[in-house]
Design an enzyme around this catalytic site. Structure first.
Site, mmCIF file in Angstrom:
data_model
loop_
_atom_site.group_PDB
_atom_site.id
_atom_site.type_symbol
_atom_site.label_atom_id
_atom_site.label_comp_id
_atom_site.label_asym_id
_atom_site.label_seq_id
_atom_site.Cartn_x
_atom_site.Cartn_y
_atom_site.Cartn_z
ATOM 1 N N ARG A 601 40.848 15.282 18.676
ATOM 2 C CA ARG A 601 40.057 14.052 18.737
ATOM 3 C C ARG A 601 40.093 13.235 17.463
ATOM 4 O O ARG A 601 39.820 12.054 17.490
ATOM 5 C CB ARG A 601 38.618 14.399 19.111
ATOM 6 C CG ARG A 601 38.469 14.743 20.580
ATOM 7 C CD ARG A 601 37.026 14.927 20.974
ATOM 8 N NE ARG A 601 36.607 16.303 20.839
ATOM 9 C CZ ARG A 601 36.754 17.239 21.780
ATOM 10 N NH1 ARG A 601 37.296 16.909 22.930
ATOM 11 N NH2 ARG A 601 36.351 18.467 21.578
ATOM 12 N N VAL A 602 40.391 13.849 16.326
ATOM 13 C CA VAL A 602 40.387 13.056 15.096
ATOM 14 C C VAL A 602 41.720 13.068 14.351
ATOM 15 O O VAL A 602 41.966 12.227 13.498
ATOM 16 C CB VAL A 602 39.275 13.517 14.119
ATOM 17 C CG1 VAL A 602 37.919 13.265 14.696
ATOM 18 C CG2 VAL A 602 39.448 14.974 13.740
#
Ligand code: ATP
Ligand code: MG
Length: 736
Positions: A601-602
């Site tokens: 997600r990052v």
């Protein structure tokens, strides 16, 4: 007229009131002032008299016989020291270390016997007994009621006070104690019950116990502290042993009791590594306690009338009634550079037979996670060296990326390859083995060593054979070790292998501590357990040094069920997951990453811009291929476009295969993925892919190093770079 009288009367009244009032106020203030002054003077005087008593005291000239006794024992002591020195010279195996430990214990026994012999001398006894009055004078100014005592007094009106001495006490001393403690308790509306006991085991001196607090001025305590220092000495050399023993014999010869204050409790029950105790009124959660036999434990449960703790070591010697004392600090581990290259247990003690570790300091195993303001966004990549991960689920420094999959699907392999890939990248790695086999840990250590990765790695291992308590604290200890590096501005990679076993260890502890069980019999705070562990991984802001901890927790699933309790918990705590598929693994796709279920997600923010652009369509193409391939298993008529999609998908899948211990540089991965996805490898049979890859890397290393460097450093993948790369690839394909 009347008004004049009234006014005169009023004035007279006011004057009288004023004079009278002033006198009263003055006298009130004066008495207060005098009282305070008097008390201050008294306190000062007490302090003055209490302290120098010991300084003035010189034991009677009994030293002649003492010296003889000590020299008598010195011969045996010398012999032991020589033995230790000899063992130390061969300090290469576990056996020698054990011999040293044995010699250490024997030495302590000899010392103890000597001290007892010394103190049983009549002359010496008398000198010590003369000291009793001074000891009590030193203790009494120190006594006070702790918050625990006050709480106890709320439910009971009597607080127990015990004076224990080695020899019968003087009446005046007992009276003094009684008066002082009664006064102290009456001030808070309580009563005392004074007990006077004798205990020859104290050897000399006396101790006062009020509630759970002990004020100890005995020879036995002095001896206990000595043995503790003696055991704390990491390496025993003739120098250290000689020095310690001399220091202690000096102390014993001119014994002047020092008052040690600590809190004491008692074991109620003990079973399965869990111990219930009472007393220890002011204990904190997570505090370390020490049992009489020297074992240590950590408090994990505080109830109104009992305290639950886990025992770290062997609990065979702990039984109901065993005394236990507070150590006064939260559980902590040694940290620092000297841990690099070593295998330690959850308490930070070495278990790799490579000698003692002298550390820079200690850190508490539980520590609060950095706050939002202390964190910086994840913006620099942490390359795993594994194509499928760096291209599809990139990881950034400070990220928490879960590795999840069934048993034997290559979870540990990914973690170890990632550690190996950090070579020369200034990242410290910590591998935490929780509930793994001893052989696996040994194998991992060997592999890391042979790939030159052990120098920057710390292995924290609590194998399946160790207690649930130690398995439970292992990841916390390892995180404390990592935090030390992070807060000094370094980048750290930490691998928890694995948190499912950690959850099981915690479930065991919780059930033994009689906590209510919830879903899958795990306790209600199991989510909090893992979230407070993983939240400690972060990328710190520049003000705090910019260090980072990147966490790769591992979770084992059962039959691919990622919706079980612990997997869902950890999935929601982390910033993404790498899902390993048993089916893919068995088909020979290794690493067996399921592209559809894996996300980061990052990490995208930290990915190299060229790689980001090149791999942008990879995920959809691979997903399309897998779907088509499954569908086409049953079909025979395949049109040309489907055939092409299948062929290129097959090539891509083949290109993402990678063996163990073979990390690949990020820019080379980029070039390979570009070559395959842009069609420069079309026409190559999937079986040749491995060879194609090898030759491609060689070609770029030898002939196109400049271009490869451009790919590594380019800020974006523009047409110019794309064309240049295309030309080079055409040239390469022609040769291949
Ligand atoms: P466990 O559940 O027992 O912890 P695991 O999921 O950690 O297993 P590994 O021990 O890493 O799995 O790997 C299982 C087996 O697969 C090992 O024999 C390993 O050598 C093999 N393996 C893993 N990755 C690869 C790879 N990329 N190439 C070839 N073999 C691999
Ligand atoms: Mg494993």
């Amino acid at each position: 007229m009347e008004i004049q009288y009234v006014i005169i009367n009023f004035i007279i009244l006011a004057v009288i009131l004023f004079l009278f009032g002033r006198k009263m106020v003055k006298s009130i203030f004066n008495t207060r002032f005098e009282k305070i002054n008097r008390e201050l003077d008294e306190a000062e005087e007490a302090e003055k008299t209490a302290m120098p008593v010991f300084d003035e005291y010189q034991p009677e000239e009994s030293d002649a016989c003492d010296a003889e006794e000590i020299t008598l024992a010195q011969a045996t002591v010398d012999e032991k020291i020589a033995q230790i020195e000899e063992f130390r010279n061969h300090l290469c195996s576990e056996i020698h270390r054990e011999m040293i430990e044995d010699a250490r214990e024997e030495l302590l026994l000899i010392m103890r016997e000597n001290v007892i012999k010394l103190f049983s001398d009549e002359k010496y006894q008398k000198a010590i007994r003369d000291l009793d009055a001074d000891v009590i004078d030193a203790i009494l100014p120190q006594i006070k009621l702790t918050p625990g005592d006050m709480a106890y007094l709320k439910h009971h009106d009597v607080l127990y006070v015990t004076v224990t001495s080695a020899y019968p006490l003087d009446e005046t001393i007992v009276k003094k104690v009684d008066e002082a403690t009664t006064a102290m308790l009456e001030a808070v509306g309580g009563k005392t019950s004074l007990w006077v006991l004798e205990d020859p085991d104290l050897i000399g001196g006396l101790k006062l116990r009020i509630g759970d607090t002990v004020y100890d001025g005995t020879v036995a305590e002095e001896l206990y502290r000595f043995s503790k220092n003696f055991n704390r000495e990491p390496i025993l050399t003739t120098d250290t042993v000689g020095h310690l023993i001399q220091e202690f014999s000096e102390k014993a010869k001119s014994f002047r009791p020092q008052i040690y204050v600590f809190q004491l409790g008692r074991v109620l029950t003990v079973s399965d590594g869990i111990c219930w105790m009472d007393g220890l009124a002011d204990i904190m959660y997570g505090e370390v306690v020490e049992f009489e036999c020297g074992e240590r434990g950590m408090v994990l449960d505080i109830q109104q009338n009992r305290i639950g703790c886990v025992i770290f070591g062997d609990f065979a010697h702990i039984e109901s009634g065993t005394r236990v004392r507070r150590v006064g600090r939260i559980a902590s581990v040694p940290v620092g550079n000297s841990l690099l290259g070593r295998v330690v247990n959850a308490l930070g003690d070495p278990i790799d037979a490579e000698g003692y570790i002298t550390c820079e300091g200690k850190r508490p195993i539980e520590f609060k996670a950095p706050s939002i303001l202390d964190r910086a966004p994840v913006n620099s990549p942490l390359h795993t060296g594994i194509k499928a991960i760096d291209a599809l689920v990139p990881i950034g420094k400070g990220q928490r990326e879960l590795i999840i999959g069934d048993r034997q699907t290559g979870k540990t392999a990914i973690a170890i390859d990632t550690i190996i890939n950090q070579k020369g990248k200034d990242t410290i790695c910590i591998y935490v083995a929780i509930g793994q086999k001893d052989t696996l840990v040994a194998e991992i250590k060997d592999k890391l060593k042979s790939h030159g990765a052990l120098d920057y790695t710390v292995i924290v291992a609590e194998p399946a054979s160790s207690s649930a308590a130690l398995q439970y604290i292992a990841p916390f200890s390892a995180t404390a070790i990592a935090e030390h590096f992070m807060y000094s501005g370094k980048d750290v990679l930490i691998i928890y292998d694995d948190l499912s076993k950690h959850a099981v260890a915690y479930r065991e502890l919780s059930l033994l501590l009689h906590r209510p069980s919830g879903r899958e019999a795990y306790p209600g705070d199991i989510f909090y357990l893992h979230s407070r562990l993983l939240e400690r991984s972060a990328h710190l802001s520049d003000e705090l040094g910019g260090g980072s901890i990147t966490a790769l927790p591992i979770i084992e699933t059962l039959a691919g069920d990622i919706s079980a309790y612990i997997p869902t918990n950890v999935i929601s705590i982390t910033d993404g997951q790498i899902f390993l598929d048993a089916e893919l693994f068995n088909e020979g796709q290794r690493p067996a990453i399921n592209v559809g279920l894996s996300v980061s997600r990052v990490g995208g923010a930290a990915q190299n811009p060229v790689m980001k652009k090149v791999s942008s369509s990879l995920r959809t193409r691979l997903a399309q291929y897998r779907e088509l391939a499954e569908f086409m298993q049953f079909g025979s008529d395949i049109d040309d476009t489907t055939k092409a999609t299948l062929a290129s998908g097959r090539l891509l899948t083949e290109a993402l295969k990678q063996g163990r211990y073979k990390p690949i540089d990020d820019h080379l991965q980029t070039i390979l993925i570009f070559a395959v996805s842009a069609g420069y490898a079309d026409g190559i049979s999937p079986e040749d892919m491995e060879n194609f890859e090898k030759e491609l890397y060689k070609y770029f290393a030898e002939k196109k190093a400049g271009l490869a460097e451009k790919v590594r450093t380019a800020a974006k993948f523009d047409d110019k770079l794309k064309n240049e790369l295309g030309e080079a690839l055409v040239e390469f394909s022609a040769r291949f």
